[in-house]
Design an enzyme around this catalytic site. Structure first.
Site, PDB file in Angstrom:
ATOM      1  N   LYS A 115       0.769  -1.081   0.045  1.00 35.55           N
ATOM      2  CA  LYS A 115      -0.236   0.039  -0.036  1.00 35.55           C
ATOM      3  C   LYS A 115       0.857   1.324   0.183  1.00 35.55           C
ATOM      4  O   LYS A 115       0.509   2.382  -0.413  1.00 35.55           O
ATOM      5  CB  LYS A 115      -0.980  -0.150   1.131  1.00 35.55           C
ATOM      6  CG  LYS A 115      -2.054  -1.144   1.048  1.00 35.55           C
ATOM      7  CD  LYS A 115      -3.026  -1.103   2.061  1.00 35.55           C
ATOM      8  CE  LYS A 115      -4.129  -2.012   1.705  1.00 35.55           C
ATOM      9  NZ  LYS A 115      -3.708  -3.366   2.176  1.00 35.55           N
TER      10      LYS A 115
HETATM   11  C1  LIG Z   1      -4.589  -4.631   1.705  1.00 33.97           C
HETATM   12  C2  LIG Z   1      -3.854  -5.829   1.555  1.00 33.97           C
HETATM   13  C3  LIG Z   1      -4.384  -6.892   0.654  1.00 33.97           C
HETATM   14  C4  LIG Z   1      -5.643  -6.782  -0.211  1.00 33.97           C
HETATM   15  O1  LIG Z   1      -5.486  -5.667  -0.817  1.00 33.97           O
HETATM   16  P1  LIG Z   1      -6.818  -5.013  -1.533  1.00 33.97           P
HETATM   17  O2  LIG Z   1      -6.346  -3.877  -2.410  1.00 33.97           O
HETATM   18  O3  LIG Z   1      -7.547  -4.567  -0.218  1.00 33.97           O
HETATM   19  O4  LIG Z   1      -7.539  -6.139  -2.289  1.00 33.97           O
HETATM   20  C5  LIG Z   1      -3.762  -8.062   0.760  1.00 33.97           C
HETATM   21  N1  LIG Z   1      -2.478  -8.218   1.613  1.00 33.97           N
HETATM   22  C6  LIG Z   1      -2.008  -7.410   2.281  1.00 33.97           C
HETATM   23  C7  LIG Z   1      -0.862  -7.665   3.120  1.00 33.97           C
HETATM   24  C8  LIG Z   1      -2.496  -6.065   2.222  1.00 33.97           C
HETATM   25  O5  LIG Z   1      -2.059  -4.891   3.035  1.00 33.97           O
END
Ligand SMILES: *Cc1c(COP(=O)(O)O)cnc(C)c1O
Length: 473
Positions: A115
């Protein structure tokens, strides 16, 4: 490039990139989407193959953000994607695990999860636009762990921005909790909500629908419904594609562990722009609402009670906010159909695209390239063991979910990229359980859990959250 709401908006509510950036959700409750996807031709794709990360990002984002002057955008992007923030000048890298199998490493930012890629850019975009327009912004967000810390690390100390981040009290890993709650900047507020991630997300939606409050207190969002985040994530699918292929004619598959449908939507956008991605392999954990949808056509979000706490907690999500953007496209961008579906959802708790009136929508879903699968705690452990034994690589439980489902769909002759969404250090307990060793932790994080923590516990009640915010604005 103009931005429209998936639900039609108030008499053609049309936005620029920067206003969609600051507003997050549209006034009618829909999500902002670009009015078209720019198509990248073969010639451009061939040129892009040799660009470094910031330049590739600039090419992509510039096509969607033409209300930011090009040099200005370049400066913001160059300032975001640095060796200092992401550990190497590559920013994201691709490791070949075996013939036709790749790990796309996108989790080397400040909070060790993918993210950061989008959020770090968002922090700089926000500050730039706020200064330009002489505005302030109060970010209200919900997190199941990684979004929150990523947002807070991107916004900490930024001028004109305050962050109010709702997280499910005692439902995050100790590392995740320490990472968020240890921030001491005066513009960061951690609100620990007595409920699940969905209760947090509901509160954010409720408050977001209170237009008076939203306007009066300059509210905005950074959760994964923000279009700019999805866009910034599309970049590494291009980069990963170039690393896994020799030429631009080859097709590849990608496997993405999914919660809120943000990361895999970014892969879908890249595909719509012309990147030769064949299958988009969606992986869920036991909270398998999206797997069920792609298998059956029925979308049935779960209740808070039905949402299970799993060992891939960032995917413990019962309804997927970004999903509406995908359905909007599958409905041939017919606002009325989307509105009707989301009305059905509100009224009956789900919808079914195999019903005759939605047959065309379901056909487009079937042609979109999506396939899906799910995994259990035992699957994650087995996958972590297998990947470690075969390739000497420790993967985090979310990444393991993606690999498990990805391999189920692996076809000879088509390279498969599995996205590494977090570093294993964030989920040490599960790694210990699987391998009986502790994953390596970057040295800067060694004493994280012993730092003082700053947070306030609140009930799952939008009014209480509003009160808290009023007191701190
Ligand atoms: C947020 C997250 C996800 C899921 O991603 P989305 O964009 O919400 O589908 C998967 N793995 C990790 C480690 C995350 O932080």
């Amino acid at each position: 490039m103009r931005y429209i709401s998936t639900r039609g908006g108030d008499a053609g509510e049309v936005k620029t990139f920067c206003s969609a950036l600051l507003e997050g959700l549209a006034r009618d409750g829909g999500l902002f989407v670009p009015d078209h996807y720019p198509i990248i031709g073969e010639k451009e794709l061939a040129e892009w193959r040799f660009l470094d990360y910031p330049d590739l990002c600039l090419e992509i984002v510039a096509r969607y953000a033409n209300d930011i002057e090009h040099n200005e955008l370049k400066t913001l992007i160059d300032r975001t994607y640095t060796t200092q923030a992401f550990g190497s000048s590559e920013i994201t890298s691709t490791r070949s695990l075996g013939a036709e199998l790749f790990l796309l490493r996108v989790a080397n930012g400040p909070t060790l999860a993918f993210k950061d890629i989008a959020m770090q850019l968002l922090g700089n975009l926000f500050e730039f636009v706020l200064v330009r327009e002489d505005r302030v912004l109060n970010i209200l967000g919900a997190t199941s762990g990684d979004t929150g810390s990523s947002a807070e690390y991107a916004m900490r100390g930024k001028h004109r921005v305050k962050v109010f981040m709702l997280s499910p009290y005692r439902r995050m890993s100790p590392f995740q909790q320490a990472q968020m709650y240890s921030l001491a900047e005066a513009n960061i507020f951690n609100l620990a909500i007595e409920g699940t991630f969905d209760s947090c997300q509901d509160i954010v939606k409720t408050i977001g629908n209170d237009h008076l409050f939203k306007t009066q207190y300059h509210l905005g969002a950074v959760n994964s419904i923000n279009w700019a985040r999805v866009l910034a994530q599309a970049v590494y699918y291009f980069k990963g594609y170039f690393a896994a292929t020799a030429g631009n004619g080859d097709e590849i598959d990608v496997a993405v562990p999914t919660g809120n449908f943000g990361n895999i939507l970014a892969a879908y956008i890249a595909k719509r722009m012309g990147l030769p991605l064949r299958r988009l392999i969606l992986a869920t954990n036991e909270n398998d609402v999206l797997d069920e949808f792609f298998r059956t056509g029925r979308y049935r979000p779960r209740s808070v009670q039905e949402t299970r706490a799993t060992s891939s907690p960032s995917m413990d999500i019962s309804k997927a906010s970004n999903f509406e953007r995908f359905i909007f496209d599958c409905a041939d961008r017919d606002h009325n159909k989307v509105r009707q579906l989301w009305q059905t959802l509100a009224q009956y708790g789900g919808f079914d695209l195999t019903e005759p009136e939605y047959q065309e929508v379901w056909n487009r879903v079937a042609q979109s390239g999506f396939v899906s699968g799910s995994s259990t705690h035992a699957d994650r452990l087995a996958t972590i063991r297998k990947v470690y034994a075969q390739y000497g690589e420790i993967v985090d439980p979310h990444t393991a979910d993606g690999i498990k489902v990805g391999l189920e769909y692996k076809e000879e002759g088509v390279p498969l990229i599995c996205v590494e969404t977090a570093l294993p250090a964030k989920f040490a307990q599960t790694i210990k359980e699987a391998l009986d060793i502790m994953p390596p932790r970057p040295s800067a994080y060694e004493h994280l859990e012993s730092l003082p923590q700053h947070f306030d516990v609140l009930p799952a009640d939008a009014e209480e959250v509003k009160l808290f915010m009023k007191r701190h604005l």
